[in-house]
Structure formats: structure tokens, C-alpha cells
Design an enzyme around this catalytic site. Structure first.
Site, mmCIF file in Angstrom:
data_model
loop_
_atom_site.group_PDB
_atom_site.id
_atom_site.type_symbol
_atom_site.label_atom_id
_atom_site.label_comp_id
_atom_site.label_asym_id
_atom_site.label_seq_id
_atom_site.Cartn_x
_atom_site.Cartn_y
_atom_site.Cartn_z
ATOM 1 N N ASP A 286 73.225 32.623 34.800
ATOM 2 C CA ASP A 286 73.130 31.174 34.674
ATOM 3 C C ASP A 286 73.033 30.601 36.097
ATOM 4 O O ASP A 286 73.143 31.324 37.104
ATOM 5 C CB ASP A 286 74.335 30.619 33.906
ATOM 6 C CG ASP A 286 74.023 29.234 33.320
ATOM 7 O OD1 ASP A 286 73.034 28.603 33.744
ATOM 8 O OD2 ASP A 286 74.778 28.782 32.436
HETATM 9 C C1 NOJ Z 1 73.124 25.710 33.390
HETATM 10 C C2 NOJ Z 1 73.313 25.845 31.907
HETATM 11 O O1 NOJ Z 1 74.568 26.412 31.636
HETATM 12 C C3 NOJ Z 1 72.233 26.651 31.219
HETATM 13 O O2 NOJ Z 1 72.402 26.515 29.833
HETATM 14 C C4 NOJ Z 1 70.875 26.217 31.647
HETATM 15 O O3 NOJ Z 1 69.891 26.973 30.978
HETATM 16 C C5 NOJ Z 1 70.765 26.385 33.145
HETATM 17 N N1 NOJ Z 1 71.769 25.538 33.803
HETATM 18 C C6 NOJ Z 1 69.387 26.040 33.678
HETATM 19 O O4 NOJ Z 1 69.175 24.697 33.670
#
Ligand code: NOJ
Length: 761
Positions: A286
Site C-alpha cells: 500500500d
Molecule cells: C492507500 C489506500 O489504503 C489504498 O486502498 C489505495 O489503493 C492506495 N492508497 C492508493 O491510492
């Protein structure tokens, strides 16, 4: 104790390779390519910077074009616009040494420009075909605009509505969550040998692996501590189901699991995901997940980057830990060439499977946007699906549906906003295109009724909180007038109206990422407004916007009609009109429990019995598992939702009251539509394993069917029961069934069920 039938051991039971078979042509192609790559170029493939176009986190990447030219980028995410994407792809293909195409990702969570209900809402439709279609349309629109990879579905089970991201998941049930995960993956990617065959199929990324929804106290990114028994029984299945459906990629979660952040947890990323479940796509972290492990306290950037690679992570989102430290770790013997090669190969395989080596511009057909994005037929379907996601929570004396006549006063801060309608995580949406509730209702009633509006109150008394809850250009344009002035204006229009439609609740960013709440009621000033509206004596319909279960104890007691509309997407306003005026009969059922108060959390239907359960009909007894001040009941249980029709359930009929370990039986029930309107009903099928070698939940959803019944019509719904369906993870985490007695329960929600018993002999 019952006799134990161990059918298969966990390790081999779960391997379901599905779409993930070996492709020797691909292997040869990648072998040849990798032979030409330097170690730096291999590490470059593992790097995923954010474009900065769309903000979904705090950190930023710089000099992206330079890095692409130097072969230091494998993909890019959250960049919008096919022309831009085509340009960037050209740089990769024409200006980097080996011309390896990039993969372009985005958070296409519940639609692209045509936005569908937030996932929690969508799950309340219990309609797998509709859910698959919504993902299909999202993939079509996103791919028309250059995107070939979506960070969806999010399948984290959560039992804590304080957590803002319950809005992004499918509620509290693992079985239902698994079915939805599969439907979404099919919708995005296609299935079997029809996967990625066309330029409107994109790669899906199931997230956040694992257990992200179980953060302590509902606080985002918080610590998770859970037994393996619970992981396997209650939290893992939706991720595994996505793997079974052939999902191409997996995103690691931010939280720790067993004291090691998921991003560095080798047991999770390799032993469970790959060895037990047979996943062979790639794993991405993530946003800054690698760098965050420094704050988790398990080492400096070089150490945590190496640990992530060792664990089985393939791609580094934003942190650039791989890019800046893996070569050094390699030189120092902390990571091996085999590990780098494996991660690089998995990224290249994804590109190969998507068809980017045959045509790097496969997803860059610039003529598609105009025809395919926000297309009328997509919007039409989004309107239908939005109406299916709404849950009718209360409808005293059939106040709903309303007649299309007289004056309808729409009151509340959420009644006249476009920005709010698409809901959280709709990063590609054009807010100007959404329709306000007022305009939606006007369009549905035409010239038959008069729709008037007053804001009535701001979102909250506290302007700082309101700012936080309306970020990303979602402002509700805070009104400078006093609470009293705003309220008086509303009461004035209410006085002359035949019915009041109170549009209250959360704004879209009141839930979502980093939007945890410690109190989960309708915000203060809005609740006071609602009380005043009720005092007028006019009929009041609460149209509730929310991204999470709210505590609605008072509202349930005092408001005659409540329609929960979540955030229904760009077409929600029309869908709200369709349901309020009876053009559509509501059929949504909750996939998450609505507690009476925050103190009851976590409250979920598939709980254990404990050794001191309450006796039937009691809500408090000394020395029993309960509270002094509130019953154990929710306001609305899992599976609950009303209709404008009434559905009558017969008794359950079993084809037999006993089966052996090779047998099967059926449970049938006849459902009759006793109402005057045609309608849909979600028939839910639960099982309880009464005695086990480990404690078992008081009920577990094992099947469901959404049926359509004309007024007066009856249908019999049948569920098949086999020993396979009765399996669970025992103490040693073997997936087994055990002989003994079971309850079958069937009904229109998890509380009101008809039951029967059978024995597995
Ligand atoms: C953080 C989030 O937790 C995730 O769900 C998302 O896909 C990513 N950022 C990218 O934006």
C-alpha cells in the site's frame, strides 16, 4: 465430542490455481527479456510511483519522467486521462533502454466517471450479477481512459463501524464478502481463458491483505492482534475467494499481523497466500507501506525494504525503498538475485498477461473516451443498481412510498450538493456531473408535485470537523447563518409542505480512509434539526446518507420512515426519487449490523454463544454476558431491510433429517409476497453447528437467493446442504466437518428466521 472427519490438510486443500497456470511462451519471452536486464533495471520494475494527479496519501514522488527513462519505474498510478497516459507510455517504450511498457493503476473503487454506490452500499444489493456488471462498466470506462489496473476490490471484513473504511468493504460476513470478491474480479478481468482478451478488461488488485478491517478501536492504520483460528474462520475467506477467481494482484495492508507488519510478513505473503492458496500474481504494497515500517519500529529503510522483498512483496508503492536500497542489500548479501528476479518476473508476467508487450498502447485508444466514459447506458444501470443498494430501515403506517403530488420540502445539508453524491473513493468522478437530491426528485415527479429546499443546518456545529469531513473539493459550502436562522428558514418551508424529506447524515468524507469516528450518530446540529422538523407534526422521511452503520436508537424510535441511501453514486439522486415515489420497491438488506451505541462495538450477527448467554427473551440477568445499561441487541441486525411489500415465510422443509458424510439434503422454504406491489426479497440461509471440537458461531450465512415476486405470488427457494458446506477450521487449522446436529435457519434477515434440525451421521 463429535467424531472428527479430517478430509484434507490445510496446506494442500486451498490450492486452486484457476487462471494462474503456467504459460511457457510467456516464460520464454520473459527469460529472454530478463537476460538483457541489469540488476538496476530489474529493481526499477518493482517501483510504483504516484503521479501526483490524484492525492491519496501524504508523500510525493519526484522526477518521474527521468526515472522512467532510466528504467527505474515499473508502473504509475492515479494519473487521469488517456492522452497523458499515452504520452507517458511513449516515454517508457521509446526512451528507456529496453522499452518495457508501464502498467497504469488507479483507485477505481466503485465506478469511474459513472459512479456506483460505495462498496458497502453495493453489497446491500446482494445482487452478484449487478455487482459484476458494475465492475465491468468501471473497467470499461477506466480502460477507455488509459487505465489497465485497479486497486479493487477491497474485501476487508470489519465489525467496527468506527473505522471509516467500512464504507469501502462489503460488511461483516466472510461468505458474502467472498461471493462479492469473486463477482468484482470477474467483472474487472473476465474469467478463465477470457481474461484480458479485450482492451476493456483490466487487472484487479484485491486488498488490503490482510485483516486491515480489524484495527484496534476502529482507528485507521491501527494495530491488529488476532488468533489464527479467527483469521482463517472469519477474515481470510474474501481474499482467498479473489485468488480463486484468478485475481492478478494483491495489495498488502498497513497493519501488523502477529507483530510483524503485513508488508514484511513472510508467513502471510508467501506461506498463506502463495503456498496455501496458490496465488501466483504479484503483490504490491500500500501507499508508502515499506517506509512506514520504519515507524512501526522494525528497522531503517534499507532493513525494512529487504524484509519486504524477503517476505514476498513484488512492488513498492511510493516509498522507493526498493529503488534506493535493494541494490545495496544485494551487494551486502541481504537479499538474493533469485528474490529480485522473482519479483521482477511477476511484474513482467502481469504486463505480459495484460497484453502490453504485444501492444503497449492496448489501453490507449483515444477514440474510446467519448463513447464509453459516462455513457448513457452505464448511467442507466448505475441508477438501477443504486436503488437496489438502498435499505428501508423503517416505514410506519406505510408512509412510503410518497405520492407524486402536493409540496415536498427537502431539508438538510445533504439535499442540494453534487460533490457529496458520488461518495468517498470516487477519484475519477466529475462532481459537476452528479445530480443533487433536489434536482433528482424534481426530475422524478415532473410537474406533478412541487419540490422546495432549505439547508436547515450545516453539517456539524464544529467548522473544523466539517472541513475534515468535506475534503477533496467536497465542501458543503458552510453557511454563515446561525443554527437558529438556518432552522427557521427550514421550518418556514416545512410549514407549507405536505411532507418533509430530511436529507441528513454523513458527508462523503465523513467516512472513508483516515475518517474514523469515536461517536457514530447523526451529527449534533442535524439531529437537533430533525427533532424540530418532527415537532411540526408533518410526516417526516429521513433520507440517510452514511458510509458506515450509525447509532440510530433515537431516530428508530421517533422518525416514522427511514431510507438509508449510503452514497449511491452519480445517479443516486434519481434513484432516491425512484424509491421514495414507489417506481422502485426497495430490496436492499444490511450487510453490517447497526448497533444501539458505540459501547456495544464490535457487534456482529455471527458471534459465539459464550458460556453465559442470555436466556431467550431476557436482556439482562446478573452473571450473564450482557450490559447493565443496554441490551445486546442491535437496532438493525445483519440482513435486515424492509420492502413496500410484505414477505411471508413458510416453515422450513428438509428433504431428510439425516445425511452421511457422502450425502446431501435440501432445505426449502416458500416465500409469499403478501403486499400489493411486486418486489424483490433476499432469502438468507444460515447454519449453526451445535456442538464442535471448537466453539462455533450461533449462526453463519451459507447461502442466499434474491428472488422477484409479483404481488400475491409465492416461490419455493431451495438450498443444498452437503458435508463440504459444514466444514470449518478446527483447533489445528485443518478444514474439516464433524458429525453431529445442525440447525438450519432461513429468513429475510439474520434475526427473524424459521428453523429445522438435521444430523450429520
Ligand atoms: C492507500 C489506500 O489504503 C489504498 O486502498 C489505495 O489503493 C492506495 N492508497 C492508493 O491510492
Amino acid at each position: 465430542m463429535k467424531k472428527l472427519i479430517t478430509t484434507v490438510l490445510l496446506g494442500c486443500a486451498m490450492i486452486t490455481a484457476g487462471a494462474q497456470s503456467k504459460d511457457s511462451k510467456m516464460d520464454r519471452f520473459i527469460d529472454e527479456l530478463m537476460n538483457k536486464m541489469t540488476i538496476e533495471e530489474k529493481i526499477g520494475q518493482l517501483n510504483l510511483p504516484g503521479s501526483g494527479d490524484i492525492v491519496t496519501g501524504q508523500a510525493k514522488n519526484s522526477d518521474i519522467a527521468g526515472k522512467i527513462k532510466r528504467g527505474q519505474v515499473g508502473g504509475l498510478f492515479n494519473i487521469k486521462g488517456v492522452e497523458k497516459i499515452k504520452d507517458v507510455q511513449r516515454v517508457a517504450v521509446e526512451e528507456s533502454r529496453l522499452g518495457i511498457p508501464l502498467i497504469f493503476g488507479m483507485d477505481v473503487i466503485h465506478g469511474y466517471e459513472t459512479v456506483f454506490p460505495i462498496p458497502l452500499g453495493l453489497s446491500c444489493s446482494w445482487d452478484m450479477e449487478a455487482i459484476e456488471k458494475s465492475a465491468r462498466i468501471a473497467a470499461t470506462e477506466a480502460s477507455a481512459d488509459g487505465i489497465c489496473w485497479t486497486f479493487s476490490p477491497m474485501v476487508d471484513i470489519s465489525r467496527d463501524p468506527r473505522w471509516g473504511r467500512v464504507s469501502e468493504g462489503n460488511g461483516e460476513d466472510p461468505y458474502l464478502g467472498g461471493q462479492i470478491a469473486k463477482a468484482m474480479v470477474r467483472g474487472y478481468q473476465g474469467t478463465g481463458d477470457k481474461t484480458f482478451t479485450t482492451n476493456n478488461q483490466i487487472m484487479s488488485c484485491v486488498k488490503h491483505y490482510a485483516l486491515y478491517g480489524a484495527g484496534e478501536a476502529g482507528r485507521d492504520y491501527n494495530t491488529v492482534d488476532m488468533s489464527h483460528q479467527r483469521m482463517y474462520s472469519e477474515y481470510f475467506y474474501p481474499y482467498q475467494a479473489a485468488v480463486e477467481a484468478g485475481v492478478g494482484s494483491v495489495m498488502a495492508s498497513f497493519n501488523e499481523v502477529d507483530g510483524v507488519p503485513a508488508t514484511a510478513n513472510r508467513w502471510l505473503m508467501t506461506e498463506v497466500l502463495r503456498n496455501q492458496w496458490g496465488f501466483n500474481g504479484f503483490v504490491v504494497t500500500d501507499f508508502t507501506g515499506i517506509a512506514e515500517m520504519v515507524d512501526h519500529g522494525i528497522g531503517d529503510l534499507q532493513t525494512v525494504s529487504a524484509r519486504a522483498l524477503n517476505a514476498g512483496i513484488d512492488m513498492d508503492m511510493v516509498a522507493e525503498g526498493f529503488l534506493t536500497t535493494i541494490k545495496k542489500s544485494f551487494d551486502e548479501g541481504k537479499v538474493t538475485k533469485a528474490e529480485i528476479d522473482l519479483a521482477c518476473r511477476r511484474i513482467l508476467e502481469a504486463k505480459y498477461k495484460l497484453g502490453l508487450f504485444s501492444d503497449p498502447y492496448k489501453y490507449c485508444d483515444v477514440s474510446r473516451v467519448k463513447k464509453e466514459v459516462y455513457a448513457p447506458e452505464h448511467r442507466q444501470l448505475a441508477r438501477k443498481i443504486a436503488a437496489e443498494s438502498f435499505v428501508l430501515l423503517k416505514n410506519d403506517n406505510n408512509l412510503l412510498p410518497l405520492s407524486k403530488k402536493g409540496t415536498i420540502a427537502v431539508v438538510g445539508p445533504l439535499g442540494n450538493t453534487k460533490e457529496n453524491m458520488p461518495g468517498t473513493w470516487s477519484v475519477a468522478a466529475d462532481f459537476n456531473k452528479a445530480t443533487t437530491v433536489v434536482d433528482g426528485l424534481k426530475s422524478v415527479v415532473g410537474n406533478k408535485a412541487n419540490v422546495v429546499y432549505a439547508k436547515g443546518s450545516n453539517l456539524t456545529t464544529d467548522p473544523v470537523l466539517e472541513d475534515r469531513a468535506t475534503m477533496f473539493d467536497r465542501s458543503l459550502k458552510r453557511d454563515d447563518r446561525t443554527e437558529e436562522e438556518l432552522r427557521n428558514e427550514a421550518l418556514q418551508i416545512a410549514k407549507n409542505a405536505d411532507v418533509i424529506v430530511a436529507t441528513l447524515g454523513e458527508s462523503s468524507e465523513y467516512s472513508g480512509e483516515s475518517s474514523s469516528r469515536s461517536e457514530i450518530g447523526i451529527p449534533d446540529v442535524q439531529q437537533r434539526l430533525l427533532m424540530e422538523l418532527l415537532k411540526t407534526g408533518k410526516p417526516v422521511v429521513l433520507v440517510l446518507f452514511t458510509g458506515r452503520p450509525l447509532t440510530l436508537t433515537w431516530e428508530n424510535e421517533n422518525v416514522p420512515a427511514i431510507l438509508n441511501v449510503w452514497f449511491g453514486g452519480t445517479e443516486a439522486a434519481y434513484a432516491i426519487g425512484d424509491v421514495l415515489f414507489g417506481d422502485v420497491n426497495p430490496s436492499g438488506k444490511l450487510t453490517t449490523t447497526f448497533p444501539q451505541n458505540v459501547g456495544q462495538i464490535p457487534l456482529y450477527y455471527n458471534h459465539k454463544n459464550t458460556g453465559r448467554p442470555l436466556a431467550e427473551g431476557k436482556w439482562f440477568e446478573k452473571f450473564r454476558s450482557n450490559y447493565l445499561d443496554v441490551s445486546n441487541d442491535p437496532v438493525y441486525p445483519f440482513g435486515y431491510g424492509l420492502s413496500y411489500s410484505q414477505f411471508d415465510y413458510s416453515d422450513v422443509t428438509l428433504s431428510s433429517t439425516a445425511i452421511d458424510s457422502n450425502g446431501e439434503l435440501t432445505a426449502s422454504i416458500t416465500v409469499t409476497n403478501k403486499g400489493k406491489m411486486d418486489g424483490k426479497e433476499v432469502v438468507q440461509f444460515y447454519i449453526r453447528d451445535i456442538v464442535g471440537s471448537v466453539t462455533r458461531p450461533v449462526k453463519e450465512l451459507k447461502g442466499f437467493e434474491k428472488i422477484f415476486l409479483k404481488a400475491g405470488e409465492a416461490k419455493t427457494v431451495t438450498f443444498k446442504i452437503t458435508p463440504e458446506l459444514l466444514k470449518f477450521y478446527n483447533y489445528d487449522l485443518n478444514y474439516v466437518f464433524e458429525l453431529g446436529d445442525f440447525d438450519v435457519m432461513i429468513g429475510g434477515n439474520s434475526r427473524d428466521v424459521k428453523s429445522a434440525k438435521f444430523t450429520l451421521k
